[in-house]
Design an enzyme around this catalytic site. Structure first.
Site, PDB file in Angstrom:
ATOM      1  N   HIS A   1      -1.401   1.254  -4.530  1.00  0.00           N
ATOM      2  CA  HIS A   1      -1.746   2.709  -4.231  1.00  0.00           C
ATOM      3  C   HIS A   1      -0.935   3.920  -5.051  1.00  0.00           C
ATOM      4  O   HIS A   1      -1.038   5.059  -4.801  1.00  0.00           O
ATOM      5  CB  HIS A   1      -1.737   3.218  -2.689  1.00  0.00           C
ATOM      6  CG  HIS A   1      -2.820   2.473  -2.124  1.00  0.00           C
ATOM      7  ND1 HIS A   1      -2.736   2.333  -0.608  1.00  0.00           N
ATOM      8  CD2 HIS A   1      -3.913   1.786  -2.188  1.00  0.00           C
ATOM      9  CE1 HIS A   1      -3.989   1.805  -0.149  1.00  0.00           C
ATOM     10  NE2 HIS A   1      -4.646   1.469  -1.298  1.00  0.00           N
TER      11      HIS A   1
ATOM     12  N   ASP B   1       6.237   4.636  -1.303  1.00  0.00           N
ATOM     13  CA  ASP B   1       7.851   4.776  -1.234  1.00  0.00           C
ATOM     14  C   ASP B   1       8.307   3.865  -2.091  1.00  0.00           C
ATOM     15  O   ASP B   1       7.639   2.945  -2.511  1.00  0.00           O
ATOM     16  CB  ASP B   1       8.218   5.174   0.118  1.00  0.00           C
ATOM     17  CG  ASP B   1       8.214   3.835   0.834  1.00  0.00           C
ATOM     18  OD1 ASP B   1       7.595   3.779   1.970  1.00  0.00           O
ATOM     19  OD2 ASP B   1       8.514   2.739   0.281  1.00  0.00           O
TER      20      ASP B   1
ATOM     21  N   ALA C   1       8.462  -4.588  12.675  1.00  0.00           N
ATOM     22  CA  ALA C   1       8.740  -5.317  11.411  1.00  0.00           C
ATOM     23  C   ALA C   1      10.212  -5.488  11.341  1.00  0.00           C
ATOM     24  O   ALA C   1      10.805  -6.545  11.019  1.00  0.00           O
ATOM     25  CB  ALA C   1       8.233  -4.788  10.289  1.00  0.00           C
TER      26      ALA C   1
ATOM     27  N   GLN D   1       0.781  -1.271   0.031  1.00  0.00           N
ATOM     28  CA  GLN D   1       0.013   0.071  -0.025  1.00  0.00           C
ATOM     29  C   GLN D   1       0.972   1.195   0.029  1.00  0.00           C
ATOM     30  O   GLN D   1       0.504   2.274  -0.285  1.00  0.00           O
ATOM     31  CB  GLN D   1      -0.743   0.147   1.317  1.00  0.00           C
ATOM     32  CG  GLN D   1      -1.769  -1.093   1.535  1.00  0.00           C
ATOM     33  CD  GLN D   1      -2.602  -1.075   2.811  1.00  0.00           C
ATOM     34  OE1 GLN D   1      -3.696  -0.619   2.676  1.00  0.00           O
ATOM     35  NE2 GLN D   1      -1.972  -1.825   3.614  1.00  0.00           N
ATOM     36  N   ASN D   2       2.176   1.018   0.145  1.00  0.00           N
ATOM     37  CA  ASN D   2       3.185   2.137   0.245  1.00  0.00           C
ATOM     38  C   ASN D   2       3.407   2.656  -1.139  1.00  0.00           C
ATOM     39  O   ASN D   2       3.541   1.947  -2.005  1.00  0.00           O
ATOM     40  CB  ASN D   2       4.327   1.720   1.162  1.00  0.00           C
ATOM     41  CG  ASN D   2       3.976   1.284   2.367  1.00  0.00           C
ATOM     42  OD1 ASN D   2       3.053   1.515   3.066  1.00  0.00           O
ATOM     43  ND2 ASN D   2       5.172   0.549   2.925  1.00  0.00           N
TER      44      ASN D   2
ATOM     45  N   CYS E   1      -0.419  12.645 -16.422  1.00  0.00           N
ATOM     46  CA  CYS E   1      -1.301  13.502 -16.843  1.00  0.00           C
ATOM     47  C   CYS E   1      -2.981  13.401 -16.195  1.00  0.00           C
ATOM     48  O   CYS E   1      -3.373  12.387 -16.398  1.00  0.00           O
ATOM     49  CB  CYS E   1      -1.000  13.817 -18.264  1.00  0.00           C
ATOM     50  SG  CYS E   1      -2.424  15.025 -18.960  1.00  0.00           S
TER      51      CYS E   1
ATOM     52  N   GLY F   1       2.511  -4.279   9.163  1.00  0.00           N
ATOM     53  CA  GLY F   1       2.445  -2.893   9.395  1.00  0.00           C
ATOM     54  C   GLY F   1       1.304  -2.088   8.570  1.00  0.00           C
ATOM     55  O   GLY F   1       1.665  -1.160   7.932  1.00  0.00           O
ATOM     56  N   THR F   2       0.230  -2.709   8.677  1.00  0.00           N
ATOM     57  CA  THR F   2      -1.052  -1.988   8.278  1.00  0.00           C
ATOM     58  C   THR F   2      -2.171  -2.072   9.215  1.00  0.00           C
ATOM     59  O   THR F   2      -2.502  -3.173   9.666  1.00  0.00           O
ATOM     60  CB  THR F   2      -1.275  -2.327   6.872  1.00  0.00           C
ATOM     61  OG1 THR F   2      -2.415  -1.685   6.366  1.00  0.00           O
ATOM     62  CG2 THR F   2      -1.733  -3.736   6.818  1.00  0.00           C
ATOM     63  N   SER F   3      -2.807  -0.858   9.453  1.00  0.00           N
ATOM     64  CA  SER F   3      -3.755  -0.955  10.649  1.00  0.00           C
ATOM     65  C   SER F   3      -5.037  -1.589   9.946  1.00  0.00           C
ATOM     66  O   SER F   3      -5.943  -1.688  10.766  1.00  0.00           O
ATOM     67  CB  SER F   3      -4.210   0.594  10.754  1.00  0.00           C
ATOM     68  OG  SER F   3      -4.687   1.344   9.706  1.00  0.00           O
TER      69      SER F   3
HETATM   70  N1  APR Z   1       6.857  -2.246  12.262  1.00  0.00           N
HETATM   71  C1  APR Z   1       5.518  -2.709  11.915  1.00  0.00           C
HETATM   72  N2  APR Z   1       4.267  -1.976  11.942  1.00  0.00           N
HETATM   73  C2  APR Z   1       4.226  -0.653  12.507  1.00  0.00           C
HETATM   74  C3  APR Z   1       5.399  -0.147  13.123  1.00  0.00           C
HETATM   75  C4  APR Z   1       6.746  -0.917  12.892  1.00  0.00           C
HETATM   76  N3  APR Z   1       7.757  -0.273  13.244  1.00  0.00           N
HETATM   77  N4  APR Z   1       5.296   1.268  13.432  1.00  0.00           N
HETATM   78  C5  APR Z   1       3.852   1.326  13.118  1.00  0.00           C
HETATM   79  N5  APR Z   1       3.337   0.096  12.693  1.00  0.00           N
HETATM   80  C6  APR Z   1       1.926  -0.220  12.155  1.00  0.00           C
HETATM   81  C7  APR Z   1       0.973   0.696  13.163  1.00  0.00           C
HETATM   82  O1  APR Z   1       0.509  -0.090  14.344  1.00  0.00           O
HETATM   83  C8  APR Z   1      -0.299   0.590  12.443  1.00  0.00           C
HETATM   84  O2  APR Z   1      -0.944  -0.439  12.411  1.00  0.00           O
HETATM   85  O3  APR Z   1       1.688   0.351  11.115  1.00  0.00           O
HETATM   86  C9  APR Z   1       0.276   0.410  10.861  1.00  0.00           C
HETATM   87  C10 APR Z   1       0.250   1.741  10.139  1.00  0.00           C
HETATM   88  O4  APR Z   1      -1.180   2.006  10.055  1.00  0.00           O
HETATM   89  P1  APR Z   1      -1.577   3.323   8.875  1.00  0.00           P
HETATM   90  O5  APR Z   1      -0.874   4.315   9.457  1.00  0.00           O
HETATM   91  O6  APR Z   1      -3.019   3.205   8.994  1.00  0.00           O
HETATM   92  O7  APR Z   1      -0.865   2.829   7.331  1.00  0.00           O
HETATM   93  P2  APR Z   1      -1.608   1.898   6.277  1.00  0.00           P
HETATM   94  O8  APR Z   1      -2.332   0.772   7.142  1.00  0.00           O
HETATM   95  O9  APR Z   1      -0.607   1.571   5.644  1.00  0.00           O
HETATM   96  O10 APR Z   1      -2.648   2.708   5.634  1.00  0.00           O
HETATM   97  C11 APR Z   1      -3.413   2.189   4.688  1.00  0.00           C
HETATM   98  O11 APR Z   1      -4.057   4.375   4.285  1.00  0.00           O
HETATM   99  O12 APR Z   1      -3.771   6.748   4.158  1.00  0.00           O
HETATM  100  C12 APR Z   1      -4.017   5.603   3.360  1.00  0.00           C
HETATM  101  O13 APR Z   1      -3.257   5.137   1.123  1.00  0.00           O
HETATM  102  C13 APR Z   1      -2.752   5.360   2.404  1.00  0.00           C
HETATM  103  O14 APR Z   1      -1.715   3.197   2.042  1.00  0.00           O
HETATM  104  C14 APR Z   1      -2.331   4.108   3.112  1.00  0.00           C
HETATM  105  C15 APR Z   1      -3.497   3.337   3.575  1.00  0.00           C
END
Ligand code: APR
Length: 242
Positions: free
Chosen positions: A112, A97, A223, A94-95, A120, A180-182
């Site tokens: 994403h 970068d 992670a 989803q990142n 464009c 690492g995704t919420s």
């Molecule tokens: N290692 C692993 N996980 C981690 C770490 C770490 N060091 N630090 C934080 N986290 C976890 C947090 O606990 C959280 O669950 O990473 C997650 C980040 O969650 P979000 O900030 O919601 O990011 P993400 O889930 O990738 O968001 C999804 O939302 O805003 C949109 O398009 C954007 O791709 C993004 C999507």
């Protein structure tokens, strides 16, 4: 230790948490706001129509932050796992970068979009590499067709990229890992529900994701600290950086 057998096909979904230890703030953690704007307020077609300069200011800031960042051990471990598994490995992120690529990952599916690409907003010229920054009062970047150049990012309300390929890989996997995704943003948040009847579903991160109940296992922690020693591939611990 997460044991992978020769018949395992692994689907990895990464989120902002994988880049957190590289210094790129996550979206919903403490540093998740930008100048008091919620991400939804600057990453949407509506924001682009209403104030394209603000949108470019936001993505220029993100290009500067991501441009300074280096891959961390989590990215390196996943690149090593791809090397060990070959086509039994599918990485969907989803990142936006490019740290997975910088760590050596060869096949990264950016559902994403990609921060260091633009396109464009009018013609169907393919997305192109662009690490430029366009802060006000700089003029908005223009296409030869007269359209405005926008970040090659999937905004809220738009359709993520490569979804057919992603669902094919979800159908064929025996192990699904979300790292690492919420688990709050669709469609990625529902991938685990899609696979849980035919695959092991494992979560890696420091806190419970919103879709926790769909996972069969969870490894709680960072992670960058867990992944380098987590995997055993075909009976041998995976060594990272070796
Ligand atoms: N290692 C692993 N996980 C981690 C770490 C770490 N060091 N630090 C934080 N986290 C976890 C947090 O606990 C959280 O669950 O990473 C997650 C980040 O969650 P979000 O900030 O919601 O990011 P993400 O889930 O990738 O968001 C999804 O939302 O805003 C949109 O398009 C954007 O791709 C993004 C999507």
């Amino acid at each position: 230790m997460l044991r992978l057998t020769p018949s395992d096909r692994v689907f990895i979904l990464t989120g902002a948490g994988v880049s957190a230890e590289s210094g790129i703030p996550t979206f919903r953690g403490a540093g998740g706001l930008w100048r008091n704007y919620r991400i939804e307020e600057v990453a949407s077609p509506y924001a682009w129509q209403r104030d394209p300069r603000l949108v470019w200011e936001f993505y220029s800031m993100r290009r500067r932050v991501a441009g300074e960042a280096k891959p961390n051990p989590a990215h390196l471990a996943l690149a090593r796992l791809e090397q060990a598994l070959g086509d039994r490995f599918f990485l969907c992120t989803q990142n936006v970068d490019n740290l997975h690529e910088q760590a050596g990952a060869q096949r990264v599916v950016h559902m994403h979009g990609e921060l260091f690409k633009s396109r464009c907003d009018s013609c169907n010229r393919p997305p192109f590499a662009d690490s430029g920054t366009y802060d006000p009062p700089a003029a908005l970047p223009r296409c030869d067709c007269g359209g405005t150049i926008r970040p090659h990012i999937c905004w809220f309300g738009e359709t993520p990229f490569e979804m057919e390929r992603i669902y094919d890989a979800l159908e064929g996997c025996t192990l699904f890992m979300a790292i690492g995704t919420s688990g709050v943003v669709e469609p990625a948040a529902s991938f685990v529900a899609y696979v849980r009847h035919h695959a092991r579903a494992v979560y890696v991160g420091p806190e419970e994701p919103s879709n926790r109940s769909s996972f069969s296992d969870a490894y709680f922690g960072k992670a960058g600290e867990l992944l380098p020693t987590l995997f055993e591939v075909d009976g041998k611990p995976l060594t990272v950086g070796g």
